[in-house]
Design a protein around this motif. Structure first.
Motif, PDB file in Angstrom:
ATOM      1  N   ASP A 122       0.801  -1.221   0.000  1.00 53.50           N
ATOM      2  CA  ASP A 122       0.000   0.000   0.000  1.00 53.50           C
ATOM      3  C   ASP A 122       0.837   1.275   0.000  1.00 53.50           C
ATOM      4  O   ASP A 122       0.453   2.277  -0.620  1.00 53.50           O
ATOM      5  N   LEU A 123       1.959   1.256   0.723  1.00 56.31           N
ATOM      6  CA  LEU A 123       2.757   2.467   0.880  1.00 56.31           C
ATOM      7  C   LEU A 123       4.246   2.154   0.778  1.00 56.31           C
ATOM      8  O   LEU A 123       4.709   1.133   1.302  1.00 56.31           O
ATOM      9  N   PHE A 124       4.971   3.029   0.109  1.00 56.33           N
ATOM     10  CA  PHE A 124       6.424   2.937   0.011  1.00 56.33           C
ATOM     11  C   PHE A 124       7.036   4.180   0.642  1.00 56.33           C
ATOM     12  O   PHE A 124       6.597   5.305   0.381  1.00 56.33           O
ATOM     13  N   PHE A 125       8.050   3.972   1.466  1.00 62.68           N
ATOM     14  CA  PHE A 125       8.792   5.080   2.055  1.00 62.68           C
ATOM     15  C   PHE A 125      10.255   4.931   1.648  1.00 62.68           C
ATOM     16  O   PHE A 125      10.844   3.865   1.825  1.00 62.68           O
ATOM     17  N   THR A 126      10.826   5.995   1.105  1.00 62.80           N
ATOM     18  CA  THR A 126      12.174   5.905   0.570  1.00 62.80           C
ATOM     19  C   THR A 126      13.112   6.882   1.277  1.00 62.80           C
ATOM     20  O   THR A 126      12.699   7.958   1.717  1.00 62.80           O
TER      21      THR A 126
ATOM     22  N   PHE B  28      11.090   9.016  -7.897  1.00 64.89           N
ATOM     23  CA  PHE B  28      10.088   8.685  -8.903  1.00 64.89           C
ATOM     24  C   PHE B  28      10.661   7.798 -10.010  1.00 64.89           C
ATOM     25  O   PHE B  28       9.975   6.902 -10.506  1.00 64.89           O
ATOM     26  N   ALA B  29      11.910   8.028 -10.394  1.00 65.17           N
ATOM     27  CA  ALA B  29      12.520   7.177 -11.406  1.00 65.17           C
ATOM     28  C   ALA B  29      12.631   5.734 -10.915  1.00 65.17           C
ATOM     29  O   ALA B  29      12.407   4.783 -11.669  1.00 65.17           O
ATOM     30  N   THR B  30      12.953   5.577  -9.629  1.00 65.36           N
ATOM     31  CA  THR B  30      13.042   4.240  -9.043  1.00 65.36           C
ATOM     32  C   THR B  30      11.672   3.569  -9.004  1.00 65.36           C
ATOM     33  O   THR B  30      11.531   2.390  -9.358  1.00 65.36           O
ATOM     34  N   LEU B  31      10.655   4.309  -8.583  1.00 62.24           N
ATOM     35  CA  LEU B  31       9.299   3.753  -8.516  1.00 62.24           C
ATOM     36  C   LEU B  31       8.777   3.414  -9.905  1.00 62.24           C
ATOM     37  O   LEU B  31       8.123   2.381 -10.096  1.00 62.24           O
ATOM     38  N   ASP B  32       9.052   4.273 -10.863  1.00 63.11           N
ATOM     39  CA  ASP B  32       8.600   4.019 -12.237  1.00 63.11           C
ATOM     40  C   ASP B  32       9.207   2.719 -12.765  1.00 63.11           C
ATOM     41  O   ASP B  32       8.512   1.896 -13.377  1.00 63.11           O
ATOM     42  N   LYS B  33      10.481   2.527 -12.541  1.00 63.12           N
ATOM     43  CA  LYS B  33      11.143   1.318 -13.011  1.00 63.12           C
ATOM     44  C   LYS B  33      10.646   0.090 -12.258  1.00 63.12           C
ATOM     45  O   LYS B  33      10.609  -1.019 -12.802  1.00 63.12           O
ATOM     46  N   LEU B  34      10.255   0.288 -11.005  1.00 60.90           N
ATOM     47  CA  LEU B  34       9.704  -0.799 -10.197  1.00 60.90           C
ATOM     48  C   LEU B  34       8.285  -1.146 -10.626  1.00 60.90           C
ATOM     49  O   LEU B  34       7.778  -2.233 -10.321  1.00 60.90           O
ATOM     50  N   GLY B  35       7.626  -0.226 -11.342  1.00 56.99           N
ATOM     51  CA  GLY B  35       6.244  -0.437 -11.754  1.00 56.99           C
ATOM     52  C   GLY B  35       5.251  -0.130 -10.664  1.00 56.99           C
ATOM     53  O   GLY B  35       4.200  -0.773 -10.556  1.00 56.99           O
ATOM     54  N   VAL B  36       5.561   0.869  -9.846  1.00 57.47           N
ATOM     55  CA  VAL B  36       4.708   1.262  -8.721  1.00 57.47           C
ATOM     56  C   VAL B  36       4.175   2.679  -8.958  1.00 57.47           C
ATOM     57  O   VAL B  36       4.924   3.564  -9.388  1.00 57.47           O
ATOM     58  N   GLU B  37       2.902   2.881  -8.707  1.00 55.76           N
ATOM     59  CA  GLU B  37       2.314   4.208  -8.848  1.00 55.76           C
ATOM     60  C   GLU B  37       2.984   5.188  -7.892  1.00 55.76           C
ATOM     61  O   GLU B  37       3.213   4.884  -6.721  1.00 55.76           O
ATOM     62  N   ARG B  38       3.275   6.375  -8.396  1.00 59.14           N
ATOM     63  CA  ARG B  38       3.949   7.381  -7.571  1.00 59.14           C
ATOM     64  C   ARG B  38       3.122   7.772  -6.353  1.00 59.14           C
ATOM     65  O   ARG B  38       3.668   8.173  -5.328  1.00 59.14           O
TER      66      ARG B  38
ATOM     67  N   LEU C  20       9.725  -0.003   3.554  1.00 61.60           N
ATOM     68  CA  LEU C  20      10.742   1.025   3.719  1.00 61.60           C
ATOM     69  C   LEU C  20      11.900   0.688   2.795  1.00 61.60           C
ATOM     70  O   LEU C  20      12.377  -0.448   2.788  1.00 61.60           O
ATOM     71  N   MET C  21      12.360   1.663   2.025  1.00 62.14           N
ATOM     72  CA  MET C  21      13.442   1.456   1.072  1.00 62.14           C
ATOM     73  C   MET C  21      14.607   2.367   1.431  1.00 62.14           C
ATOM     74  O   MET C  21      14.415   3.560   1.665  1.00 62.14           O
ATOM     75  N   SER C  22      15.809   1.800   1.454  1.00 64.20           N
ATOM     76  CA  SER C  22      16.983   2.576   1.814  1.00 64.20           C
ATOM     77  C   SER C  22      18.115   2.298   0.842  1.00 64.20           C
ATOM     78  O   SER C  22      18.326   1.159   0.423  1.00 64.20           O
ATOM     79  N   SER C  23      18.819   3.347   0.478  1.00 64.65           N
ATOM     80  CA  SER C  23      20.067   3.197  -0.278  1.00 64.65           C
ATOM     81  C   SER C  23      21.151   3.925   0.492  1.00 64.65           C
ATOM     82  O   SER C  23      20.894   4.948   1.123  1.00 64.65           O
ATOM     83  N   ALA C  24      22.354   3.385   0.456  1.00 65.91           N
ATOM     84  CA  ALA C  24      23.437   3.969   1.238  1.00 65.91           C
ATOM     85  C   ALA C  24      24.755   3.779   0.512  1.00 65.91           C
ATOM     86  O   ALA C  24      24.951   2.796  -0.214  1.00 65.91           O
ATOM     87  N   CYS C  25      25.639   4.729   0.712  1.00 64.90           N
ATOM     88  CA  CYS C  25      26.954   4.641   0.087  1.00 64.90           C
ATOM     89  C   CYS C  25      27.695   3.455   0.653  1.00 64.90           C
ATOM     90  O   CYS C  25      27.580   3.113   1.815  1.00 64.90           O
ATOM     91  N   GLY C  26      28.429   2.817  -0.237  1.00 62.69           N
ATOM     92  CA  GLY C  26      29.179   1.650   0.226  1.00 62.69           C
ATOM     93  C   GLY C  26      29.419   0.558  -0.808  1.00 62.69           C
ATOM     94  O   GLY C  26      30.517   0.115  -0.930  1.00 62.69           O
ATOM     95  N   LEU C  27      28.451   0.028  -1.507  1.00 57.42           N
ATOM     96  CA  LEU C  27      27.102   0.489  -1.811  1.00 57.42           C
ATOM     97  C   LEU C  27      26.094  -0.498  -1.227  1.00 57.42           C
ATOM     98  O   LEU C  27      26.290  -1.695  -1.321  1.00 57.42           O
ATOM     99  N   THR C  28      25.004   0.021  -0.662  1.00 59.17           N
ATOM    100  CA  THR C  28      24.008  -0.807  -0.001  1.00 59.17           C
ATOM    101  C   THR C  28      22.613  -0.458  -0.489  1.00 59.17           C
ATOM    102  O   THR C  28      22.276   0.713  -0.646  1.00 59.17           O
ATOM    103  N   PHE C  29      21.799  -1.491  -0.725  1.00 61.57           N
ATOM    104  CA  PHE C  29      20.357  -1.349  -0.917  1.00 61.57           C
ATOM    105  C   PHE C  29      19.676  -2.182   0.183  1.00 61.57           C
ATOM    106  O   PHE C  29      20.128  -3.293   0.486  1.00 61.57           O
ATOM    107  N   ALA C  30      18.603  -1.655   0.760  1.00 59.81           N
ATOM    108  CA  ALA C  30      17.903  -2.397   1.802  1.00 59.81           C
ATOM    109  C   ALA C  30      16.415  -2.069   1.742  1.00 59.81           C
ATOM    110  O   ALA C  30      16.013  -0.992   1.296  1.00 59.81           O
TER     111      ALA C  30
END
Length: 354
Positions: free
Chosen positions: A275-279, A288-298, A338-348
């Protein structure tokens, strides 16, 4: 990670705001004596255009005595009060921040003292902008083993308290280096806390996924001046704070969606039922570019903090959750990521049923 519950949560963003011009002015001051007037004018113009592109207008900043310790104490005490939990019932406190000013003791120890905890387990983690999420994962391990019953995870970012050290790294020798220092212009202040347990009927954190790689470790650096680095791909690394923002943004947009889709598929999570995405926010264009590529409504990512607060680093996600709660968006039964990106490189990412 076994599922755990959010007993209570809290957030705080100070009322002070500084504008784009106020952010850039000290940088220009540091460099005006050794760069030409044309270069200084170009830097000012370039920064203005980049701010417009990213959509940032102000940064949150502490006023009237706001500071990193005080904000952390505020959100911890508020979370404990909401959960009706006393300081003596907190077994562990985990602190995360990019702008952590403490080398010793741990920031967590200082917070524990201030909120009335006499003994327990208190420590800091340094996982850059993913620190809050990583803190929750660690808390979940402790809670799942039964070692602890109640764990506080807190992030408090107040980069302007360490402004002098940032200022000392603001010098550039050629105007082309301005982009490598641009990340210093986004930092904002704020704090958030989750009180976690295996008990109760609060929101259930069901999954935590992460992806880490080392190839891009040097794409963004925040380090003490004068540190000796191993060999990097770049001919020149600027002292103190340095980033390759174009490559970093491209990596997030290109690779984050694939990581998320793989994580959902491997754990039988239906993307369309989220239902909800938090980035973690570095600008609406990246979100928005990430959500668009994921196929999720903004519209499924309704909370936007970057325009007014800037980059809240480790505090970004708990602040966003608090704002969504205030707006009445977190209804019982909703599925939240919840979506997180971090230098290092990390996606979570973290999957929660509210």
């Amino acid at each position: 990670m076994d599922s755990i519950r959010i007993k209570a949560f809290s957030y705080y963003v100070p009322e002070g705001r500084i504008t784009n011009d106020q952010v850039v002015e000290p940088f220009l001051e540091v460099n005006k004596d050794h760069l030409s007037s044309e270069d200084i004018e170009y830097i000012s113009y370039s920064c203005k255009r980049k701010f417009e592109f990213l959509g940032v207008q102000t940064r949150s900043i502490g006023i009237n005595g706001d500071n990193a310790v005080g904000m952390a104490v505020k959100v911890c005490e508020d979370a404990m009060a909401k959960a009706n939990v006393t300081p003596q019932e907190i077994d562990c406190l985990i602190f995360a921040a990019v702008s952590n000013p403490f080398f010793e003791p741990s920031f967590a120890t200082v917070i524990a003292k201030e909120i009335g905890i006499e003994t327990g387990d208190f420590f800091d983690i340094g996982d850059t902008c993913n620190g809050f999420m990583k803190g929750i994962e660690i808390a979940g391990i402790y809670l799942s083993t039964g070692k602890y019953r109640n764990v506080l995870v807190v992030a408090s970012e107040h980069p302007y308290e360490v402004g002098e050290s940032i200022q000392n790294t603001a010098r550039i020798d050629v105007v082309e280096d301005i982009d490598k220092k641009f990340s210093t212009f986004f930092a904002g202040s704020g704090a958030g806390a989750f009180l976690l347990s295996k008990e109760g009927d609060g929101p259930e954190i069901k999954h935590y996924f992460q992806y880490r790689e080392t190839e891009n470790w040097d794409i963004s650096l925040y380090m003490l001046p004068g540190i000796t680095l191993p060999k990097t791909r770049y001919e020149k690394i600027l002292n103190g704070i340095w980033a390759d923002p174009y490559s970093l943004s491209a990596l997030i947009i290109q690779n984050m969606p694939g990581f998320l889709l793989k994580s959902f598929e491997e754990n039988d999570i239906d993307k369309d039922k989220i239902d909800l995405f938090f980035t973690h926010q570095l600008g609406d264009n990246i979100t928005f570019a990430t959500l668009d590529k994921l196929g999720v409504e903004r519209s499924k990512a309704p909370i936007h903090t970057f325009k007014e607060f800037g980059n809240l680093a480790a505090a970004n996600l708990p602040v966003s959750i608090g704002m969504a709660n205030d707006a009445g968006l977190l209804e019982k039964g909703k599925n939240v990521v919840l979506m997180s990106s971090a230098c290092g490189l990390t996606f979570a990412c973290m999957y929660i049923t509210w």
